[in-house]
Motif scaffolding. Structure first.
Motif, short mmCIF file in Angstrom:
data_model
loop_
_atom_site.label_atom_id
_atom_site.label_comp_id
_atom_site.label_asym_id
_atom_site.label_seq_id
_atom_site.Cartn_x
_atom_site.Cartn_y
_atom_site.Cartn_z
N GLY A 1 9.10 98.08 25.57
CA GLY A 1 8.94 98.14 24.11
C GLY A 1 7.97 99.22 23.68
O GLY A 1 6.83 98.94 23.34
N PRO A 2 8.40 100.46 23.68
CA PRO A 2 7.49 101.55 23.34
C PRO A 2 7.47 101.86 21.84
O PRO A 2 8.42 101.53 21.12
CB PRO A 2 8.08 102.73 24.08
CG PRO A 2 9.56 102.45 24.08
CD PRO A 2 9.71 100.96 24.13
N PRO A 3 6.40 102.51 21.37
CA PRO A 3 6.43 103.09 20.03
C PRO A 3 7.36 104.31 20.07
O PRO A 3 7.46 104.98 21.11
CB PRO A 3 4.99 103.54 19.78
CG PRO A 3 4.27 103.41 21.07
CD PRO A 3 5.16 102.80 22.08
N ILE A 4 8.04 104.57 18.99
CA ILE A 4 8.87 105.77 18.89
C ILE A 4 8.57 106.43 17.55
O ILE A 4 7.76 105.90 16.78
CB ILE A 4 10.39 105.44 18.99
CG1 ILE A 4 10.76 104.37 17.95
CG2 ILE A 4 10.76 104.99 20.38
CD1 ILE A 4 12.25 104.10 17.87
N GLU A 5 9.21 107.56 17.30
CA GLU A 5 9.00 108.23 16.03
C GLU A 5 9.31 107.24 14.91
O GLU A 5 10.35 106.59 14.92
CB GLU A 5 9.99 109.41 15.96
CG GLU A 5 9.63 110.43 14.90
CD GLU A 5 10.72 111.46 14.74
OE1 GLU A 5 11.60 111.57 15.62
OE2 GLU A 5 10.70 112.16 13.71
N ASP A 6 8.41 107.11 13.97
CA ASP A 6 8.60 106.24 12.80
C ASP A 6 8.66 104.75 13.10
O ASP A 6 8.96 103.97 12.20
CB ASP A 6 9.87 106.62 12.01
CG ASP A 6 9.77 108.00 11.40
OD1 ASP A 6 8.64 108.43 11.11
OD2 ASP A 6 10.82 108.65 11.23
N GLY A 7 8.45 104.31 14.35
CA GLY A 7 8.50 102.87 14.57
C GLY A 7 8.35 102.48 16.02
O GLY A 7 7.58 103.07 16.77
N PHE A 8 9.12 101.51 16.41
CA PHE A 8 9.03 100.99 17.78
C PHE A 8 10.32 100.23 18.07
O PHE A 8 11.12 99.97 17.16
CB PHE A 8 7.81 100.07 17.94
CG PHE A 8 7.85 98.87 17.02
CD1 PHE A 8 8.46 97.68 17.40
CD2 PHE A 8 7.30 98.96 15.73
CE1 PHE A 8 8.52 96.60 16.53
CE2 PHE A 8 7.36 97.87 14.86
CZ PHE A 8 7.96 96.69 15.26
N TYR A 9 10.50 99.87 19.33
CA TYR A 9 11.58 98.93 19.65
C TYR A 9 11.14 98.11 20.84
O TYR A 9 10.12 98.39 21.48
CB TYR A 9 12.91 99.66 19.93
CG TYR A 9 12.99 100.46 21.21
CD1 TYR A 9 13.23 99.84 22.44
CD2 TYR A 9 12.86 101.84 21.20
CE1 TYR A 9 13.31 100.57 23.61
CE2 TYR A 9 12.94 102.59 22.37
CZ TYR A 9 13.15 101.95 23.57
OH TYR A 9 13.23 102.67 24.74
N TYR A 10 11.91 97.08 21.12
CA TYR A 10 11.71 96.31 22.35
C TYR A 10 13.10 95.88 22.82
O TYR A 10 13.92 95.49 22.01
CB TYR A 10 10.79 95.09 22.12
CG TYR A 10 9.92 94.78 23.33
CD1 TYR A 10 10.49 94.35 24.54
CD2 TYR A 10 8.53 94.93 23.28
CE1 TYR A 10 9.69 94.08 25.64
CE2 TYR A 10 7.73 94.66 24.38
CZ TYR A 10 8.31 94.25 25.57
OH TYR A 10 7.53 94.00 26.66
N ASP A 11 13.34 95.98 24.14
CA ASP A 11 14.63 95.57 24.71
C ASP A 11 14.50 94.21 25.37
O ASP A 11 13.56 93.97 26.14
CB ASP A 11 15.09 96.58 25.77
CG ASP A 11 15.57 97.89 25.16
OD1 ASP A 11 15.84 97.90 23.95
OD2 ASP A 11 15.67 98.88 25.90
N PHE A 12 15.48 93.33 25.08
CA PHE A 12 15.45 91.97 25.63
C PHE A 12 16.78 91.60 26.25
O PHE A 12 17.83 92.03 25.77
CB PHE A 12 15.19 90.95 24.50
CG PHE A 12 13.95 91.21 23.71
CD1 PHE A 12 12.73 90.73 24.15
CD2 PHE A 12 14.01 91.94 22.52
CE1 PHE A 12 11.57 90.97 23.40
CE2 PHE A 12 12.86 92.18 21.78
CZ PHE A 12 11.64 91.70 22.22
N GLU A 13 16.71 90.78 27.30
CA GLU A 13 17.93 90.11 27.74
C GLU A 13 17.87 88.72 27.13
O GLU A 13 16.99 87.92 27.46
CB GLU A 13 17.98 90.05 29.26
CG GLU A 13 19.31 89.51 29.76
CD GLU A 13 19.34 89.36 31.28
OE1 GLU A 13 18.63 90.12 31.98
OE2 GLU A 13 20.05 88.46 31.75
#
Lengths: 603, 603
Positions: A36-48
């Motif tokens: 779950g990294p920060p990215i340009e303009d926001g962030f994400y997180y990957d889940f199963e």
């Protein structure tokens, strides 16, 4: 300028990703968490996740996130051994894989290769949630603004674990976070505006291009209007280059694998190339770039210092493999046309040629009404030894680039370590009307290919010398560039580029003949003209506006009588009726001078 | 017009092949003989020889042939059973293979597939030589002229048995034969002239194109001058088409195999296609033609009868596999650019569109100074049932084609059985200055692809209808066409096409500055100009002539004084000194009116 990675916003988003992961685990206690990294303009997180996520889940997650934020939980950093980390994340197989990577060295906690071989393993904990993480974070969740974040999931969003299509498909939840709710609102408005301007949507509406499942993914088909726009752009770029001594060439779209083995593109860039084609036992590749072909033209004859610089240009269509998930409209495609040129120069000519390239690029930007652009100069990382060529060469090339920027007043930053291994470079970055930055093309100095292909010219001393190559594609891919232009202009291209420049609208059938005659007259003047004579006048006006046709030349019985035309612009501005000849003069000036304004001030 | 196969010359050449085979067997008693058919302008025979053939052998063979001719041996036909034939040719394995084929049925004595399933096996014998042969032959060898034939072998001439690279390489001896020695001489002179005009040689000399082993066989690289010529030709063709309502499109060079399975090109034409490229488990092909791509553009939107005809054009580069032995300069390549267009029309529009296509082609021929051309109309074989579509359609289409030719005074012959299975067609045949005929491009009516791709338009009756397609590429391949033009003009292209139009030659350094100013002036007028200022004036003139530059503008001190220029043409014609402005007027007229004559009569 502060780097994003050092900013407060970066910490906020990174922290928000952890908060979201905690909330997801409360909703789905069996979820497996990936990264779950920060990215340009926001962030994400990957889940199963045990099942597909829905809007209701997202609402629960949002509410839980607000509660966690209100708890003002501190982010606590802890250094652990690899085995301790394995214990902590015993239930989390993705984390275990990442820990194994960290333990082996050379990758970070997201599995990306890094230089630092001896990283310590750390975790961050807030409230009840502990994550494998290097930080940085805010001090405590109270520093996050519960009214300044947003998360969303849209089918078919998702991502393969480690980007590999053979791995598990994970659910990727995107979020954005800001310091104030006003900033969030502005950002969401920008997103909304960007969506409206999406070139895929506008391209469809204006009939610019299409995709076909049967032809294949990432392979745009240019429809008549798009092909016209593209041709206008190409001819303009070509003519400006020919004026400056560039020589167009034409080369095939395939090449024997030998060519790429010699250039070094194969096997090193094999991942981004299409698989080879077997021809009588010889392997051929779709060309991923034009340089090796142009080099063959350079070396097809003896060259003297008096012949240099040799500037070979081609709108060369190249094919590169991209994962299907990465493809997007015209901005990420599998086949695209590069506004390519290769300059073969003596060391003495480097500065002057660079100045020429930058000047030309500035001129073209101006002709396209793109005023907000800057450059990034990539030079060597002084601590690395991956670069080929001697120090003097590098210094001379870098100083030529910087001097060219200075002389021409091109706003630029110099970034160490951003050079290619074969030479320093200059990248052009354009900021569109929504303030989004787009990296366009590049100018690169290359000492390597002349070496690999043993290129030569005879110097004034009658001895063989090695030329320097400049790779130059200031706009990069025509496809991508047109995609960006489409969004920047919301489809309302400058007059000279517009695939249809004038719509002739008879107010009724009574002046049909006169309208047709006007179409012919305007066409004879060299304009791109369409007759809009279906439906009511209101419908005709609406359609012309929707097609972003710069001028609507409306003609009624009074106009016929007076030899005038009533001109309406695509933004609904109405001009006073004017003699047809005056309208032609106006349109001619706007077209020929490549003006962006459709009713320019008189000079 | 008598068919070549029915002519006296055909019999002479066929008989001469037998005479040559007899002579070869006398020189090489162990030779194995393969096949020896008459071909255009001559004949050949393939042999498996115990050692490489040399000039001395050829001389002996020539002398033996003359002796056999003088013997006035009759050609005696004999019908034999397959087993009798096998006995006769027991020592000749290639003949045995052919006899097996004849015995099995469906192939002729050269191993080619034929319709006649029940052919009798025949041999022809002259003197001591018996060959498996269907004839026809002259009565006796005395009808052959010992002073009107010629044979030759040039390394690396040779041919694989049955054209298959896995088979034995045979020695192919070519010959030509005529009724009179004058005809032979004329023919050999023509060959000599053709050799001098070989576009591969001229293309190299004029810097038009090059080939690179590293890029691959059959893949021309267009150098700056060739690319310029090519661009002028393309723009001319494009502009003329756009004027007539054609719409340029741009499509990728690859396509998913689905596309070709649907069109039927795969697997039926797989032999002439490159092998597929695997992309994530999907197969892609280099496109062997542009039609399926254009069809995808047609079907990307709803079409009404009011939108038809839709005329999509593209200079589309296609790739087709050719055996490496078949490749030759620009005339047989593996990648070439088609002046392609596809017209989607209603049945009512067929005639008018055909007329438009023929008119445009006539105009272009004229603009290129190609006055000697004709057409061949291919219609159905009334006895075959391989054609798709109903009789009315076929009759209407054929009559539209023939009517178009008649209305426009296009010389044409109608040939039954020359239609494609999907519709009748029109081929253009150009006769060059050496009287050689070149089949150029084609116009084809197609009922099949609209069916296969389920193309539709909405008729005036509001019902869906199927359009008819016209495939149209009057020049075929730009590469081949430029190769033909190069030989036709011996590199001296019409002014408007010439990559360099004017060479400015200062008579000495004293007028160097004025010469440079003249170059700038002429360039500003839009001409392609080169300054020739190296070496003596004689050398400058020679070089400009060798480069076939239409005009040499020679400038000396007197010219500077008088504001004149001395113009010399590439054929060494010298014009009287004329004011620079007059020269510009002359050059402008020749260029703009696309005149072939460099000093046209005043109108």
């Amino acid at each position: 300028m502060e780097r994003y990675e050092d900013s407060k916003l970066y910490k906020i988003r990174h922290s928000m990703a952890h908060v979201m992961a905690q909330a997801v685990l409360e909703v789905f206690p069996d979820a497996k968490i990936a990264i779950g990294p920060p990215i340009e303009d926001g962030f994400y997180y990957d889940f199963e996740l045990p099942r597909p996520i829905n809007e209701n889940d997202l609402n629960r997650i949002r509410n839980l996130m607000r509660k966690i934020i209100e708890g003002k939980h501190p982010f606590v950093r802890k250094v652990v051994s690899a085995d301790e980390a394995r214990d902590i994340f015993a239930d989390q197989p993705y984390k275990i894989e990442l820990i194994d990577g960290l333990d082996a060295g050379g990758v970070d906690e997201y599995g990306n290769k890094i230089k630092d071989e001896n990283m310590v393993i750390t975790t961050y904990t807030q409230d009840k949630f502990e994550d494998l993480c290097r930080g940085p974070h805010v001090e405590h969740t109270g520093e996050l603004n519960p009214d300044a974040f947003s998360i969303n999931f849209k089918e078919p969003a998702g991502a393969y674990w480690r980007g590999d299509e053979n791995n598990q498909m994970l659910t990727r939840i995107y979020g954005t976070a800001w310091e104030t709710s006003t900033e969030l609102e502005e950002y969401l408005e920008l997103l909304e505006e960007a969506k409206k301007r999406d070139h895929r949507k506008i391209g469809q509406e204006l009939g610019l291009f299409t995709f076909s499942q049967m032809v294949g993914k990432g392979l745009p088909l240019w429809k008549p209007k798009g092909a016209k726009l593209r041709d206008k752009l190409e001819r303009f770029l070509r003519d400006e280059q020919v004026k400056r001594g560039y020589e167009p060439v034409v080369t095939p779209h395939i090449g024997n694998i030998q060519l790429y083995e010699t250039s070094g593109h194969y096997p090193y860039y094999a991942d981004s190339q299409y698989s080879p084609i077997d021809v009588d036992g010889e392997l051929y590749m779709l060309k991923p770039m034009n340089c090796p072909h142009h080099i063959q033209i350079y070396s097809s004859e003896m060259r003297s210092y008096r012949d240099l610089p040799v500037r070979l240009m081609e709108f060369g269509t190249v094919y590169r493999y991209e994962q299907s998930g990465e493809l997007s409209g015209l901005t990420r495609v599998r086949g695209f046309t590069v506004d390519d040129a290769h300059l073969f120069v003596t060391p003495d000519q480097l500065l002057e040629e660079f100045i020429g390239v930058v000047k030309l690029t500035q001129l073209v930007f101006k002709s396209l009404g793109m005023t907000d652009f800057r450059a990034r100069v990539g030079i060597r990382d002084p601590e690395s030894d991956k670069y080929i060529g001697d120090d003097t060469m590098w210094e001379e090339a870098a100083s030529a680039i910087i001097q060219a920027c200075n002389e021409l007043g091109l706003q630029h930053e110099v970034v160490e370590g951003e050079a290619a291994f074969y030479g320093p470079k200059l990248d052009f970055i354009f900021r569109d009307v929504l303030k989004r930055e787009w990296q366009l093309g590049t100018v690169q100095v290359d000492y390597s290919l002349p070496e690999r292909f043993e290129l030569e010219y005879t110097g004034a001393d009658n001895q063989p010398h090695r030329p320097i190559m400049i790779h130059r594609a200031p706009f990069g891919s025509l496809e991508r560039f047109i995609g960006i232009l489409t969004e920047h202009y919301f489809g309302a291209f400058p007059m000279w580029l517009a695939p249809v420049q004038i719509a002739v609208l008879p107010v009724s059938n009574k002046v049909q003949e006169e309208a047709e005659a006007l179409v012919q007259k305007l066409k004879a003047e060299g304009f791109e003209v369409e007759l809009h004579d279906r439906g009511s006048l209101g419908k005709r006006i609406r359609e012309a506006r929707e097609m972003r046709i710069p001028y609507q030349a409306i003609i009624g019985p009074r106009d016929v009588e007076n030899g005038t035309v009533s001109v309406r612009l695509r933004d609904d501005t109405e001009l006073d009726p004017m003699p047809v000849e005056d309208f032609i003069k106006l349109a001619r000036r706007v077209n020929d001078e490549k003006l962006v304004d459709l009713v320019p001030e008189q000079i």
